[in-house]
Design a protein around this motif. Structure first.
Motif, short mmCIF file in Angstrom:
data_model
loop_
_atom_site.label_atom_id
_atom_site.label_comp_id
_atom_site.label_asym_id
_atom_site.label_seq_id
_atom_site.Cartn_x
_atom_site.Cartn_y
_atom_site.Cartn_z
N LEU A 186 0.79 -1.16 0.11
CA LEU A 186 -0.15 -0.02 0.21
C LEU A 186 1.06 1.14 0.08
CD1 LEU A 186 -3.01 -0.96 2.43
CD2 LEU A 186 -3.12 -0.54 0.03
N LYS A 187 2.21 1.18 0.55
CA LYS A 187 2.80 2.32 0.39
C LYS A 187 3.27 2.79 -0.91
CE LYS A 187 5.29 1.30 4.78
NZ LYS A 187 6.68 0.95 5.24
N PHE A 188 3.47 1.91 -1.80
CA PHE A 188 3.79 1.94 -3.11
C PHE A 188 2.62 2.25 -4.02
CE2 PHE A 188 7.43 -0.22 -1.30
CZ PHE A 188 8.57 0.47 -1.43
N ASP A 189 1.51 1.82 -3.73
CA ASP A 189 0.35 1.85 -4.49
C ASP A 189 -0.76 2.54 -3.82
OD1 ASP A 189 -1.30 1.63 -6.65
OD2 ASP A 189 -1.49 -0.54 -6.41
N PRO A 190 -0.88 4.00 -3.35
CA PRO A 190 -1.97 4.41 -2.19
C PRO A 190 -3.18 4.45 -3.15
CG PRO A 190 -0.35 5.85 -2.89
CD PRO A 190 0.07 4.73 -3.22
N ARG A 191 -3.15 4.66 -4.26
CA ARG A 191 -4.24 4.75 -5.17
C ARG A 191 -5.26 3.45 -5.32
NH1 ARG A 191 -2.61 7.82 -10.60
NH2 ARG A 191 -1.14 5.85 -10.46
N SER A 192 -4.89 2.49 -4.83
CA SER A 192 -5.62 1.10 -5.03
C SER A 192 -6.74 0.96 -4.13
CB SER A 192 -4.45 -0.17 -4.92
OG SER A 192 -4.24 -0.08 -3.52
N PHE A 193 -7.85 0.14 -4.80
CA PHE A 193 -8.71 -0.28 -3.98
C PHE A 193 -8.62 -1.53 -3.01
CE2 PHE A 193 -11.08 1.48 -7.74
CZ PHE A 193 -10.80 2.75 -7.58
N ILE A 194 -9.25 -1.54 -2.00
CA ILE A 194 -9.13 -3.03 -1.24
C ILE A 194 -10.55 -3.30 -0.68
CG2 ILE A 194 -6.84 -2.62 -0.27
CD1 ILE A 194 -8.27 -2.10 2.37
N ALA A 195 -10.84 -4.59 -0.65
CA ALA A 195 -12.03 -5.27 -0.08
C ALA A 195 -11.55 -6.40 1.13
CB ALA A 195 -12.85 -6.06 -1.29
N LEU A 196 -12.18 -6.29 2.23
CA LEU A 196 -11.99 -7.26 3.35
C LEU A 196 -13.01 -8.24 3.44
CD1 LEU A 196 -10.48 -7.96 5.83
CD2 LEU A 196 -11.76 -5.91 7.11
N LEU A 197 -12.63 -9.28 3.20
CA LEU A 197 -13.68 -10.56 2.92
C LEU A 197 -13.49 -11.15 4.46
CD1 LEU A 197 -13.23 -9.67 -0.09
CD2 LEU A 197 -13.69 -12.04 -0.64
N ALA A 243 -18.24 -8.65 2.92
CA ALA A 243 -16.93 -7.89 2.48
C ALA A 243 -17.30 -6.28 2.64
CB ALA A 243 -16.87 -8.15 1.09
N GLY A 244 -16.27 -5.75 3.31
CA GLY A 244 -16.24 -4.36 3.36
C GLY A 244 -15.29 -3.52 2.40
N SER A 282 -26.65 -7.65 7.73
CA SER A 282 -26.75 -8.76 6.99
C SER A 282 -26.59 -8.48 5.51
CB SER A 282 -27.88 -9.58 7.30
OG SER A 282 -27.90 -9.77 8.75
N LYS A 283 -25.58 -7.64 4.75
CA LYS A 283 -25.47 -7.46 3.62
C LYS A 283 -24.49 -8.36 3.06
CE LYS A 283 -27.67 -2.88 3.42
NZ LYS A 283 -27.38 -1.52 2.76
N ASP A 284 -24.26 -8.85 1.82
CA ASP A 284 -23.22 -9.29 1.36
C ASP A 284 -21.94 -8.37 1.30
OD1 ASP A 284 -24.42 -11.52 0.79
OD2 ASP A 284 -24.81 -11.17 -1.11
#
Length: 782
Positions: free
Chosen positions: A403-414, A504-505, A528-530
């Protein structure tokens, strides 16, 4: 400066260095020897003083035990005869402080005449006067120390016989020992102080105990008595009384503390005489001897320096060459070693050169071998630090690096839904298999080049995009992943089929990605959402506002002593209350809040330790005069807080009912994996407390790790108990817990017992104790 001079100076410096090392060694051994000598000298003085006092008391006891009026009083069973004729003697020796007690007994230890208290005639003191029983049964005299019902002192005990040699009774003469520090200083010139073991005073009657401690200071497990120098309480707490000699800082000066145990008639240590000594005279003598030795060495070195100067030039050149070789070896440059042939000269320096070349060539081989080996180890360490051992996926550390080298990326926490139940029902091996299969078949095969997947927790994964894309495309991909996982059923070798669903968040922000994805995941679970996409407007501000309001309530409650403690009874199989659990509450105006509304927030604030201390203090006060066991909940964070940790142990030391205290430790990974937590549990058990593992069976259950903690109780989690009358899987899990507990001599407690049916099933399964609204609701009173 020429090489010759440099070499000679080097020789001189080397000689001085060896001299200093030798003197330092002499200093160290001299200090140890001097400390032991002083210790033995003070011990001799103390032993002689005690021996002299015991002899004085013994002489008087010999005279009184053979006195004709004493014998007559025994033969006629008339204590007044003894009282009338011995009173003048008693008044004289008491006035001159030769003795504190003249006490006549009848066998085995019945008070006959006590000149210290005539009202005790007829009292049986055998429970605290084993010395009298010994005298009246062995017919032998004794001189010793003892703490009885009224004081601590030196005693001489004598049997009393009639003219036919028949035992009539016994005589005890005693003298207090509070004089020791002052007399010891007069004879040794060393300050000293007297300390009693606090438990040694258990034999004192209350009124004598109150008198005994009037001029003394109670410090933890010790009582500081007479002293010739002021000793702060915190210094007493730092002393290890099992160590005979130790350093102590006092009034900005270093002393050596010599400790001499005071052993009573029963061979128990009732206290300690401590003397304070210094090594000032030793150091003064050492400095003079050091100066003499230095002058001698310096003169000798100067003579050697002068006589050897002309012969050192060749030697220094060879040494310089050898130094160059060793520097090259040190810098891992082995080329020169292959260019120099081994010399045939028998000169020691040439031989040294040959040895260094040979050693260097061997080191070159070892270095090349280790270099290759370290490459493999470095790779293994890299993998351990950045990759998960089970799934071989990148871990949390690798995520933060990326994340230090790619701060513009998106993440999903499953997060796998109800993964804890998979572990509880099927076991950890099946749980691990599920994680491996999810990783292999559903995640890594789909993500490919455009995405990275990380495992950051037991059942938690992060998906991060590696290329720029639209937010809608990222959401669509996450949905594809979740659908793939949910459509895939995992089969084991034991024909067990497990279906997986996930929450997922998702976070598109550049800052605090993981924390915000965690908030979105929490919201997804709650609703209780996906999946839920993090939105600062409807998530963070509302949550922060609620949290700030709760924190203000916590702050007000702590400042106004509105932290309350409610108590819920725990019953046995006969529904009789055996103990109580302390439960925290918060007074908010006219409302009493349960932990659900404030405790999670409180744990993240500076007020949490104050809440823990309030619960512990009020609970100990509530049960100080009761015989019930009582339990208090602790988390790993409570134990790891140094101030709270010390507070708990001090409460146990100060309480008269420490053995009634039970600390319920919430089952978590920390209590098994952190050595500091396990050390704390062992310490409080040593202080008398008991240990219960709370919410056992909630997902971290590990029987082998549990044995290291050695708990007294297992509280089976309410999620397994509440439907146990109808849930066969829950019954199986609970049976395995009970079987393990009985084999390990651990009592079990069922939580959340809310109906008679649940109670009957729990009893039938063999659970020892029960807690729930069926028996008792939490109440501010017992």
């Amino acid at each position: 400066m020429t090489n010759i001079n440099k070499s000679l100076y080097l020789i001189a410096i080397t000689a001085i260095t060896f001299f200093m090392l030798n003197e330092l060694s002499s200093l160290w051994f001299g200090i140890e020897k001097e400390k032991e000598a002083i210790y033995q000298k003070d011990k001799t003085v103390l032993d002689n003083l005690m021996k002299a006092q015991l002899e004085n008391v013994k002489i008087l006891s010999d005279l009184l035990s053979s006195n004709e009026f004493v014998i007559k009083g025994y033969e006629e069973n008339d204590p007044e005869i003894i009282r009338r004729y011995i009173s003048p003697i008693w008044n004289k020796v008491r006035h001159e402080k030769l003795t504190y007690e003249i006490h006549f007994f009848k066998p085995p230890a019945i008070s006959f005449v006590n000149f210290s208290n005539f009202n005790t005639i007829g009292n049986d003191v055998s429970d605290v006067r084993a010395d009298i029983q010994w005298v009246t049964t062995s017919f032998k005299p004794s001189t010793h120390l003892l703490m009885c019902k009224s004081y601590a002192g030196l005693r001489a005990t004598e049997p009393i016989f009639d003219k036919y040699g028949n035992i009539l009774g016994g005589l005890s003469l005693g003298k207090k020992i509070d004089w020791i520090p002052n007399v010891l200083k007069e004879n040794s010139e060393h300050d000293s102080f007297l300390v009693y073991e606090r438990n040694a005073t258990n034999t004192l009657v209350q009124k004598y105990y109150n008198s005994f401690i009037e001029d003394k200071e109670i410090i933890g497990n010790y009582i500081l008595a007479d002293r010739t120098i002021n000793i702060p309480a915190e210094k007493i707490e730092q002393i290890d009384f099992k160590k005979k000699i130790q350093k102590i800082e006092l009034n900005e000066k270093t002393y050596y503390l010599n400790i001499y145990p005071i052993v009573d008639f029963n061979k128990n240590t009732m206290g300690y005489v401590c003397t304070l000594t210094t090594l000032d005279q030793f150091f003064e003598k050492f400095e003079i001897d050091l100066l003499k030795s230095f002058l001698l060495i310096f003169g000798t070195a100067f003579i050697i320096f002068y006589l050897t100067r002309r012969r050192t030039n060749t030697i220094l050149k060879k040494i310089s060459f050898i130094k160059q070789l060793t520097n090259k070896i040190k810098n891992k440059d082995f080329t020169r070693l292959h260019e120099i042939p081994l010399a045939k000269n028998d000169n020691s320096l040439w031989e040294l050169q040959n040895n260094i070349i040979t050693m260097g060539l061997e080191l070159e081989k070892s270095y090349n071998f280790l270099k290759e080996e370290n490459k493999e180890k470095d790779q293994k360490l890299f993998e351990q630090f950045y990759y998960d051992a089970l799934t071989k996926l990148p871990n949390r550390n690798k995520l933060f690096e990326d994340l230090k080298f790619d701060p513009r990326s998106f993440i999903a926490l499953l997060d796998i839904k109800d993964f804890k139940q998979i572990n509880d029902v099927f076991g950890f091996e099946i749980g691990n298999l599920v994680l491996e299969q999810v990783t292999k078949t559903s995640l890594t095969e789909i993500t490919g080049y455009y995405y990275n997947i990380y495992r950051i927790g037991s059942d938690r994964f992060i998906i991060k995009n590696n290329v720029l894309m639209e937010q809608e495309d990222f959401i669509e991909f996450i949905q594809k992943i979740m659908n793939s996982i949910e459509n895939d059923t995992i089969h084991t070798d034991d024909d067990i089929s497990v279906s997986i669903e996930m929450y997922a968040g998702i976070c598109f922000d550049k800052e605090s990605k993981l924390a915000k994805a965690e908030m979105a995941l929490t919201k997804a679970k709650r609703q209780s959402k996906d999946y839920v996409v993090y939105n600062e407007n409807d998530t963070e501000k509302t949550l922060h506002s609620q949290n700030l309001n709760t924190i203000n309530k916590i702050k007000t409650a702590v400042e106004n002593d509105n932290i309350l403690v409610y108590f819920q009874g725990i019953v046995n199989k006969n529904e009789k209350i055996r103990k109580y659990e302390a439960l925290v509450r918060l007074q908010d105006g006219d409302t009493v809040l349960s932990p659900y509304f404030f405790l999670d927030i409180a744990q993240k604030t500076k007020y949490y330790p104050s809440i823990t201390k309030a619960v512990i203090t009020k609970t100990f006060e509530q049960f100080e005069d009761k015989e019930f066991l009582f339990s208090i909940n602790l988390s790993a964070s409570d134990i790891l807080n140094e101030e709270t940790n010390r507070f708990i142990k001090q409460q146990l030391r100060d309480s008269h009912h420490a053995n009634n205290a039970v600390f319920e430790i919430l089952e978590s990974e920390e209590i098994y994996n952190l050595q500091d937590v396990q050390n704390f549990l062992q310490e409080i058990k040593h202080l008398g407390a008991k240990i219960a593992i709370d919410d056992f069976g909630t997902g971290y259950s590990n029987f082998s790790h549990l044995l290291n903690i050695e708990p007294d109780f297992l509280k089976i989690d309410g999620s397994l108990i509440k439907n146990i009358d109808t849930d066969l899987r829950a019954q199986q899990v609970v049976k395995s817990i009970i079987t393990f507990a009985k084999e390990s001599d651990i009592k079990t407690i069922a939580e959340f017992v809310h109906s008679q049916d649940v109670f009957e099933v729990c009893k039938e399964l063999g659970i020892d104790e029960f807690q729930g609204y069926l028996f008792s609701e939490p109440s501010p009173t017992i």
